[in-house]
Design a protein around this motif. Structure first.
Motif, PDB file in Angstrom:
ATOM      1  N   TYR A 110       0.714  -1.115   0.020  1.00 21.26           N
ATOM      2  CA  TYR A 110      -0.042  -0.074   0.001  1.00 21.26           C
ATOM      3  C   TYR A 110       1.064   1.141   0.017  1.00 21.26           C
ATOM      4  O   TYR A 110       0.455   2.384  -0.704  1.00 21.26           O
ATOM      5  N   GLU A 111       1.896   1.393   0.843  1.00 23.54           N
ATOM      6  CA  GLU A 111       2.568   2.554   0.884  1.00 23.54           C
ATOM      7  C   GLU A 111       3.666   3.032  -0.209  1.00 23.54           C
ATOM      8  O   GLU A 111       3.965   4.112  -0.154  1.00 23.54           O
ATOM      9  N   GLU A 112       3.701   1.970  -0.887  1.00 24.53           N
ATOM     10  CA  GLU A 112       4.598   1.979  -2.167  1.00 24.53           C
ATOM     11  C   GLU A 112       3.786   2.483  -3.477  1.00 24.53           C
ATOM     12  O   GLU A 112       4.509   2.827  -4.429  1.00 24.53           O
ATOM     13  N   ARG A 113       2.498   2.334  -3.444  1.00 25.16           N
ATOM     14  CA  ARG A 113       1.865   2.846  -4.739  1.00 25.16           C
ATOM     15  C   ARG A 113       1.799   4.314  -4.664  1.00 25.16           C
ATOM     16  O   ARG A 113       1.826   4.920  -3.754  1.00 25.16           O
ATOM     17  N   THR A 167      -0.518   6.580  -5.865  1.00 27.88           N
ATOM     18  CA  THR A 167      -1.455   7.054  -5.122  1.00 27.88           C
ATOM     19  C   THR A 167      -1.385   7.180  -3.358  1.00 27.88           C
ATOM     20  O   THR A 167      -1.600   8.119  -3.178  1.00 27.88           O
ATOM     21  N   SER A 168      -0.556   6.420  -2.995  1.00 31.68           N
ATOM     22  CA  SER A 168      -0.371   6.470  -1.514  1.00 31.68           C
ATOM     23  C   SER A 168       0.909   7.308  -1.277  1.00 31.68           C
ATOM     24  O   SER A 168       0.570   8.087  -0.142  1.00 31.68           O
ATOM     25  N   GLN A 172      -1.028  10.418  -1.406  1.00 32.31           N
ATOM     26  CA  GLN A 172      -1.712  10.885  -0.117  1.00 32.31           C
ATOM     27  C   GLN A 172      -0.723  11.535   0.790  1.00 32.31           C
ATOM     28  O   GLN A 172      -1.197  12.632   1.490  1.00 32.31           O
ATOM     29  N   ALA A 173       0.558  10.801   0.973  1.00 33.05           N
ATOM     30  CA  ALA A 173       1.246  11.337   2.061  1.00 33.05           C
ATOM     31  C   ALA A 173       2.030  12.412   1.991  1.00 33.05           C
ATOM     32  O   ALA A 173       2.019  13.495   2.712  1.00 33.05           O
ATOM     33  N   HIS A 227      -7.930  13.847   0.601  1.00 35.50           N
ATOM     34  CA  HIS A 227      -8.242  12.395   0.598  1.00 35.50           C
ATOM     35  C   HIS A 227      -8.193  11.906  -0.613  1.00 35.50           C
ATOM     36  O   HIS A 227      -8.835  12.264  -1.584  1.00 35.50           O
ATOM     37  N   GLY A 261       4.245   9.264  -7.723  1.00 36.80           N
ATOM     38  CA  GLY A 261       3.386  10.246  -6.522  1.00 36.80           C
ATOM     39  C   GLY A 261       4.066  11.449  -6.129  1.00 36.80           C
ATOM     40  O   GLY A 261       3.250  12.408  -5.848  1.00 36.80           O
TER      41      GLY A 261
END
Length: 232
Positions: free
Chosen positions: A41-44, A46-47, A50-51, A58, A221
């Motif tokens: 999740y954290e490597e996509r 989109t994530s 978000q970060a 959101h 990202g």
């Protein structure tokens, strides 16, 4: 009962809907992730977006492997392609998706890569027209704040590279075709005053020739953070 100010505070975050294909889903280019081959999740990208945007935003990832702009694909994954391949057609799902997540401030449309497959026999201008059909649907919707239309940002397909892996998926001739398609999409967006990101200028595909690895996903990202902030 909430005061008007309290109500405004409850909906003050900006909503970004990322509507795309396997690269929005987070498919790994390296074949190093367990089934279904999705980056953590954290490597996509989109994530990462978000970060980078923080808690005032959101980000909603709506990516599906094999999704096209406007074409049914009965030859794609039988788990989710639907009757006659309708489930792969981005046009069919876009409006229900918009209204299930509204109010949306920005829709990021990242489709066109799967349209490159030889079985569809679509040229770059055909694919660009498919993207602009989706743009029109968003513009004509009332899925934004106060029943307005959301803002739009288009992501072109990546500059693909022919490999044995992507050839088995039907991407013959994808390198030249993707280059011409990127140009066609960017030209159409410019003519219609739609912000567009040419992915070929931002990130390279990984080993399979279609998707991004962890580093590429991170780069995309991070690039998108300022692009989104410039719009909303």
């Amino acid at each position: 009962m909430d005061t008007p100010e309290a109500k405004r505070q409850r909906v003050s975050h900006k909503v970004v809907l990322c509507f795309g294909d396997s690269n929005t889903y987070g498919a790994s280019s390296e074949g190093d992730c367990p089934p279904p081959g999705r980056l953590p999740y954290e490597e996509r990208w989109t994530s990462v977006l978000q970060a980078g945007l923080g808690s005032d935003y959101h980000v909603i990832p709506e990516g599906l492997n094999g999704r096209t702009t406007v074409v049914d694909d009965p030859f794609e994954n039988p788990l989710f392609c639907g009757e006659g391949g309708q489930g792969m057609n981005g046009r069919r799902y876009l409006l229900p998706c918009l209204y299930s997540h509204r109010p949306i401030d920005l829709v990021v449309i990242g489709l066109g890569c799967n349209d490159l497959k030889t079985r569809f026999a679509l040229g770059p201008n055909d694919i660009a027209s498919g993207v602009m059909t989706l743009v029109s649907l968003v513009r004509e919707s009332k899925a934004g704040p106060n029943d307005t239309a959301p803002k739009i940002l288009v992501l072109s397909p990546p500059l693909c590279r022919e490999t044995s892996v992507c050839l088995s998926w039907g991407f013959g001739g994808c390198e030249n075709k993707s280059r011409d398609t990127i140009a066609a999409i960017c030209d159409r967006c410019q003519a219609d005053n739609v912000p567009c990101v040419a992915l070929s200028a931002v990130v390279e595909v990984g080993t399979d020739g279609i998707h991004f690895n962890t580093e590429g996903s991170r780069k995309l990202g991070e690039h998108m953070v300022q692009r989104v902030k410039n719009l909303i």
